[in-house]
Design an enzyme around this catalytic site. Structure first.
Site, PDB file in Angstrom:
ATOM      1  N   LYS A 132     -37.393  -0.985 -48.558  1.00 44.27           N
ATOM      2  CA  LYS A 132     -38.081  -0.825 -49.842  1.00 44.27           C
ATOM      3  C   LYS A 132     -37.771  -1.993 -50.765  1.00 44.27           C
ATOM      4  O   LYS A 132     -36.640  -2.502 -50.774  1.00 44.27           O
ATOM      5  CB  LYS A 132     -37.642   0.468 -50.517  1.00 44.27           C
TER       6      LYS A 132
ATOM      7  N   GLU B  80     -43.466  -1.366 -53.361  1.00 44.77           N
ATOM      8  CA  GLU B  80     -43.391  -0.530 -54.570  1.00 44.77           C
ATOM      9  C   GLU B  80     -43.641  -1.331 -55.844  1.00 44.77           C
ATOM     10  O   GLU B  80     -42.704  -1.872 -56.438  1.00 44.77           O
ATOM     11  CB  GLU B  80     -42.011   0.165 -54.664  1.00 44.77           C
TER      12      GLU B  80
ATOM     13  N   LYS C  69     -46.052   2.323 -52.204  1.00 45.29           N
ATOM     14  CA  LYS C  69     -45.364   3.294 -53.082  1.00 45.29           C
ATOM     15  C   LYS C  69     -45.710   2.956 -54.523  1.00 45.29           C
ATOM     16  O   LYS C  69     -44.983   2.215 -55.199  1.00 45.29           O
ATOM     17  CB  LYS C  69     -43.847   3.234 -52.845  1.00 45.29           C
TER      18      LYS C  69
END
Ligand code: 13P
Length: 344
Positions: A136, A177, A219
């Site tokens: 991430k 993200e 995300k």
């Protein structure tokens, strides 16, 4: 790069009926969460808290993957099992946050750019050795007067794409993200405009770096009124505007979208996810819509726990309940009655 296995992992992360547990708070952020319930930010307490979360029986029924912070991947739980092993026992894929944080963007007061590309190729190799399957990287976009700047949008989109390419080269699925912050008095229309612009630039950069859209997970933040907006848009409007934004920006090859909660209330985030999945039933959307919440999953458990081992079971029960409700919302099967049952 093994494209087939990357794509398989990406699909497994967003498999129907499950979502992703974000528990990758950096040590200072974890400290903020712990101190809010009167628990000191020591390594021992961080291990105890993360053991509470990942040791919850049945968690793997609703959670496909968990995003860890660097230290957690290297530690053992309170039961003496390494965290990656504990995840394996639960049938949950381990993931790892690899950015090193959002720092002040030069010449742009109040805006941030996420760092962490230096040495990333080597770190990814190490994380793979620990069993990580996905990564991430979070970019932060602030809404305000003259914000976001093009410089901020472009620098963050470029860094996300460089990160994603490195992950895929290493056989790890990148979670992309780009968080448009909820903080501020902006309307949902402004949130829509900024989120569309952000995501367009992100996908443009991903394309330019030859990132495989089928081997990633997006995300995003939801399109939502700012926390200080005098008139906050209702649930259906958030769902409608968020889907409209995704349809304008996200390629059909992306297997799934796992939303962050971004400071929304626990129930609020669940209601929004559910409303989107209800709308998605009527429309032929190409991607799965699920959750990758941190606060909106963890909050109830943390508040009950307060660092007391005697509260372990009720805290785990609260986490499992929140995970189950969000898993239901990811299929549009959540309702208020279920929420009441949990509260009772
Ligand atoms: P929240 O769901 O608390 O916004 O956290 C998601 C996350 O992973 C932040 O990077």
């Amino acid at each position: 790069m093994n494209t087939a296995s990357l794509r398989e992992t990406a699909r497994a992360m967003v498999v129907p009926g499950k979502g992703i547990l974000a528990m990758d708070e950096s040590t200072p952020t974890c400290g903020k969460r712990l101190e809010a319930v009167g628990v000191e930010n020591t390594e021992e307490n961080r291990i105890a808290y993360r053991s509470l979360l990942l040791g919850t029986p049945g968690l793997g029924d609703y959670i496909s993957g968990a995003i860890l912070y660097d230290e957690t991947l290297r530690q053992q739980s309170t039961e003496g099992v390494s965290f990656p092993q504990l995840l394996q026992q639960q049938g949950i894929m381990p993931g790892i946050k690899v950015d090193t944080g959002a720092k002040e963007l030069a010449l742009h007061a109040g805006e941030k750019v996420t760092e962490g590309l230096d040495g990333l190729r080597e770190r990814l190799e190490e994380y793979r050795g620990f069993g990580a399957r996905f990564c991430k990287w979070r970019a932060v976009i602030t809404i305000g007067e003259f914000k976001p700047s093009i410089a901020c949008l472009q620098a963050n989109a470029h860094a996300l794409a460089r990160y994603a390419a490195l992950c895929q080269e290493a056989g790890l699925v990148p979670i992309i993200e780009p968080e448009v912050l909820i903080n501020g008095a902006h309307t949902i229309e402004t949130s829509y405009d900024v989120t569309v612009e952000t995501q367009r630039r992100v996908f443009d950069q991903l394309y330019r770096q030859d990132v495989d859209f089928a081997g990633m997970v997006l995300k995003p933040s939801m399109v939502i009124s700012g926390t200080d907006c005098p008139q906050r848009a209702p649930v259906e409007e958030v769902a409608e505007q968020t889907l409209r934004c995704l349809q304008q920006t996200v390629p059909a090859a992306v297997p799934g979208i796992a939303f962050l909660s971004g400071g929304q209330g626990d129930e609020e985030a669940t209601r929004h996810l559910n409303a989107m999945n209800l709308l998605a039933r009527e429309r032929a959307l190409p991607w799965r819509l699920t959750f990758s919440f941190a606060r909106a999953l963890q909050n109830p458990a943390l508040k009950i726990w307060q660092g007391d081992p005697a509260n372990l079971d009720p805290a785990r029960k609260a986490l499992l309940a929140r995970a189950r409700l969000n898993a239901l919302a990811s299929s549009g099967e959540y309702n208020e009655a279920l929420e009441q049952q949990v509260a009772a």
